[in-house]
Design a protein around this motif. Structure first.
Motif, PDB file in Angstrom:
ATOM      1  N   TYR A 290       0.841  -1.192   0.000  1.00  0.00           N
ATOM      2  CA  TYR A 290       0.000   0.000   0.000  1.00  0.00           C
ATOM      3  C   TYR A 290       0.881   1.249   0.000  1.00  0.00           C
ATOM      4  O   TYR A 290       1.787   1.391   0.823  1.00  0.00           O
ATOM      5  CB  TYR A 290      -0.905  -0.006   1.230  1.00  0.00           C
ATOM      6  N   GLY A 291       0.613   2.162  -0.916  1.00  0.00           N
ATOM      7  CA  GLY A 291       1.422   3.364  -1.085  1.00  0.00           C
ATOM      8  C   GLY A 291       2.298   3.303  -2.314  1.00  0.00           C
ATOM      9  O   GLY A 291       2.767   4.335  -2.797  1.00  0.00           O
ATOM     10  N   SER A 294      -0.169   4.355  -5.837  1.00  0.00           N
ATOM     11  CA  SER A 294      -1.113   5.367  -5.377  1.00  0.00           C
ATOM     12  C   SER A 294      -1.620   6.224  -6.530  1.00  0.00           C
ATOM     13  O   SER A 294      -1.099   6.197  -7.644  1.00  0.00           O
ATOM     14  CB  SER A 294      -0.448   6.255  -4.318  1.00  0.00           C
ATOM     15  N   PHE A 365      -7.816   7.387   0.501  1.00  0.00           N
ATOM     16  CA  PHE A 365      -7.260   6.035   0.476  1.00  0.00           C
ATOM     17  C   PHE A 365      -6.482   5.813  -0.814  1.00  0.00           C
ATOM     18  O   PHE A 365      -5.436   5.152  -0.807  1.00  0.00           O
ATOM     19  CB  PHE A 365      -8.383   5.011   0.588  1.00  0.00           C
ATOM     20  N   THR A 368      -3.123   7.674  -0.582  1.00  0.00           N
ATOM     21  CA  THR A 368      -2.314   6.998   0.435  1.00  0.00           C
ATOM     22  C   THR A 368      -1.507   7.995   1.263  1.00  0.00           C
ATOM     23  O   THR A 368      -1.671   9.219   1.120  1.00  0.00           O
ATOM     24  CB  THR A 368      -1.352   5.940  -0.178  1.00  0.00           C
ATOM     25  N   HIS A 369      -0.608   7.468   2.073  1.00  0.00           N
ATOM     26  CA  HIS A 369       0.250   8.302   2.914  1.00  0.00           C
ATOM     27  C   HIS A 369       1.411   8.881   2.117  1.00  0.00           C
ATOM     28  O   HIS A 369       2.238   9.613   2.678  1.00  0.00           O
ATOM     29  CB  HIS A 369       0.807   7.468   4.073  1.00  0.00           C
ATOM     30  N   ARG A 395      -3.767  -3.009  -2.175  1.00  0.00           N
ATOM     31  CA  ARG A 395      -2.565  -2.219  -2.448  1.00  0.00           C
ATOM     32  C   ARG A 395      -2.655  -1.413  -3.738  1.00  0.00           C
ATOM     33  O   ARG A 395      -2.005  -0.385  -3.863  1.00  0.00           O
ATOM     34  CB  ARG A 395      -1.337  -3.133  -2.496  1.00  0.00           C
ATOM     35  N   SER A 397      -4.273   0.939  -4.792  1.00  0.00           N
ATOM     36  CA  SER A 397      -5.209   1.941  -4.269  1.00  0.00           C
ATOM     37  C   SER A 397      -5.599   2.980  -5.298  1.00  0.00           C
ATOM     38  O   SER A 397      -6.597   3.688  -5.115  1.00  0.00           O
ATOM     39  CB  SER A 397      -4.586   2.632  -3.048  1.00  0.00           C
TER      40      SER A 397
END
Length: 587
Positions: A290-291, A294, A365, A368-369, A395, A397
């Protein structure tokens, strides 16, 4: 642009007497030249025609399967493999279990991305009709439903038939939809997102609204998990909206149980709960989490390889980049909506605040970060490893921005209708649809050219006589070491499927890592001991497995030979044969 949703949110399914300030008689006249049913039919036909124009007529034929293996990547073959093994196997519980595809690694059609919504009923009908592939018909159905539901959605903003037709056309001719149709075909079911927006923006209340949501969520669950993850927040927002709006229906409490219950029931039917672990595994998991994939903040304007009129923008370069492009027509529609909002400012009604919050949460979401702008990314914070592992289930996202994209397009149409009236908005949308077609035509042409000349049947790359005799002599094929996307799966799995041989040569969306480790230890022990499984032959995919087999095989009884670039162990192959005859039969 979300203010435009207020225009939609204030309309019922049959619209209002006034749209954009135009008198009711104008809209009565507009409705006169095209009955509602005819407009809906034309919108559905446009969506279906868009798919046929892109892919041609061949994929619609269920007996033509070769195109699935030609230039569309590995995802359509995955679906075909999951469905082929599933339709050939006996029923078990849960209904979506698919034990022959993967053996100890098997789970269900849910994790073969085989669209359980179609696989389950078609398997039930297999005594009456044989459907070797349904990917092509599925894509045509998705195009038709995208156009039809788009027609209904635009009808919340204007009753003008031209505006509704062209608005539906823009919603159907979207690169973020077409891109998925050329690879990850279950995600062509983005009509489920439009249906969710239709329920959320309409005036529905009471029992029927709850039943509609439960049915839609169950259907979406049986299409693809990513679509379900996008739709659940939209349902929750609509439910909260109805809780906050008096009078409160007693059906809301029942819906809060029934809608999640419908999702759980559909997950069980599709075999979701057969997977015990490895939810964050699957293709690409070794390259990031995840990230990694993105949504770029310019993603809606990044053409990638789609536009013939706009240059590609800098992006992160990952495989999801450039897939959320709205098309030049869609981008210009957003600009027109912004202009209309500037001319006639309007706040977002309170009743739509929960929906707007849900759409923005999905966008967050997707971002992401690690937000990115034109490919330049920076990290806001670093999630804990445990949180990253959980989020890694979704993932990719970048996809979670789709609901917002559709909502922005609809909001822009609503704002334009409010500012300039339905008829002028219809002419505007007609022009934008033409721009969209011109912009995307070369990209669609590339897809069509890539499928030209595709074979009718599934290509068979294992041509040595050994394989035909092995299929007749053995009842199961093991690929050692076992694992998802192991070496040669794309050649071994179709061979096994067409010869009805259960196998662990697989490509699945998710595989239990614990089961993989246990399988490898088990088969290594079998090869080391020579206590081979009855009715099983082995493809040895690494040097360690080959060495174990050579140490345990009995000369004159078992065959170890390289056939079509694969080392095979065929227990008992030579029993009762002269040595020369044994070798000759294995060529």
């Amino acid at each position: 642009m979300t203010a435009g949703l207020g225009r939609l949110g204030g309309l019922g399914s049959r619209g209002r007497a006034f749209v954009g300030g135009a008198p009711a008689r104008d809209h009565a006249a507009a409705r006169g030249w095209l009955p509602g049913w005819a407009g809906a039919l034309l919108a559905a036909l446009f969506g279906a025609a868009m798919v046929l124009w892109t892919f041609g007529l061949a994929p619609v034929d269920p007996w033509r399967q070769g195109w699935i293996w030609t230039g569309l990547g590995v995802d359509p073959p995955q679906l075909w493999l999951g469905w082929t093994f599933f339709r050939q196997s006996p029923w078990t519980l849960p209904p979506g279990a698919n034990p022959d595809y993967g053996l100890e690694l098997s789970s269900a059609i849910y994790f073969a991305d085989a669209i359980p919504l179609l696989a389950l009923p078609l398997k039930a009908l297999r005594g009456l009709v044989e459907v070797p592939q349904y990917i092509g018909p599925w894509l045509v159905l998705c195009g038709a439903l995208q156009g039809l539901i788009g027609w209904r959605l635009v009808g919340l903003a204007t009753r003008d038939p031209l505006a509704r037709l062209c608005g539906a056309g823009l919603l159907a001719l979207q690169p973020m939809l077409l891109h998925r149709m050329t690879g990850h075909t279950p995600l062509g079911g983005q009509w489920t997102l439009l249906a969710g927006l239709l329920l959320a923006l309409g005036p529905g209340r009471g029992w029927w609204q709850g039943l509609a949501w439960a049915a839609l969520l169950a259907v979406t669950t049986l299409v693809h998990s990513y679509l379900l993850a996008m739709l659940m927040p939209i349902w929750a927002a609509d439910w909260l909206r109805r809780v906050l709006e008096p009078p409160r229906s007693p059906a809301l409490a029942m819906e809060a149980v029934a809608a999640p219950g419908a999702v759980l029931a559909a997950l069980w039917a599709g075999g979701f709960f057969l997977l015990r672990g490895g939810f964050n595994t699957g293709p690409g998991h070794e390259h990031g989490t995840y990230g990694t994939w993105s949504f770029d903040l310019l993603g809606f304007l990044d053409p990638g390889l789609w536009s013939s009129l706009l240059p590609d923008l800098p992006d992160a370069g990952h495989w999801e980049a450039g897939t959320n492009y709205l098309g030049l027509g869609g981008a210009l529609l957003l600009a027109a909506g912004a202009l209309a909002l500037w001319r006639r400012p309007t706040p977002l009604p309170r009743r739509l605040w929960p929906l707007a919050a849900a759409l923005l949460a999905l966008l967050a979401f997707a971002v992401t970060h690690r937000p990115a702008l034109a490919g330049h990314a920076w990290s806001l914070f670093e999630p804990s490893p445990r949180l990253l592992e959980a989020l890694g289930t979704l993932r990719n996202s970048n996809r979670m921005a789709w609901p917002l994209a559709y909502a922005l397009l609809l909001g822009a149409i609503a704002l334009a209708a409010r500012a300039w009236g339905g008829r002028r908005t219809g002419l505007l949308l007609l022009g934008l649809l033409v721009v969209q077609v011109v912009d995307l035509a070369p990209g669609l042409g590339r897809i069509r050219a890539g499928l030209a000349g595709a074979p009718v049947k599934v290509p068979q790359e294992l041509s040595a006589p050994f394989w035909a005799e092995a299929a007749a002599r053995y009842g199961r094929l093991r690929a050692v070491p076992g694992g998802n996307l192991g070496e040669g799966w794309e050649r071994l799995a179709p061979y096994a499927a067409l010869n009805r041989l259960p196998t662990d040569a697989i490509y699945m969306a998710r595989v239990d890592t614990g089961a993989t480790a246990a399988l490898r230890a088990k088969v290594a022990g079998i090869l080391a001991s020579g206590a081979y499984e009855p009715g099983t032959f082995y493809v040895l995919r690494d040097a360690a497995s080959l060495e174990l087999a050579r140490g345990s095989a009995v000369p004159g009884r078992d065959l170890i030979r390289q056939v079509d670039e694969f080392w095979v162990l065929a227990p008992g192959w030579c029993a009762g044969r002269e040595a020369a005859a044994c070798e000759a039969a294995a060529r």
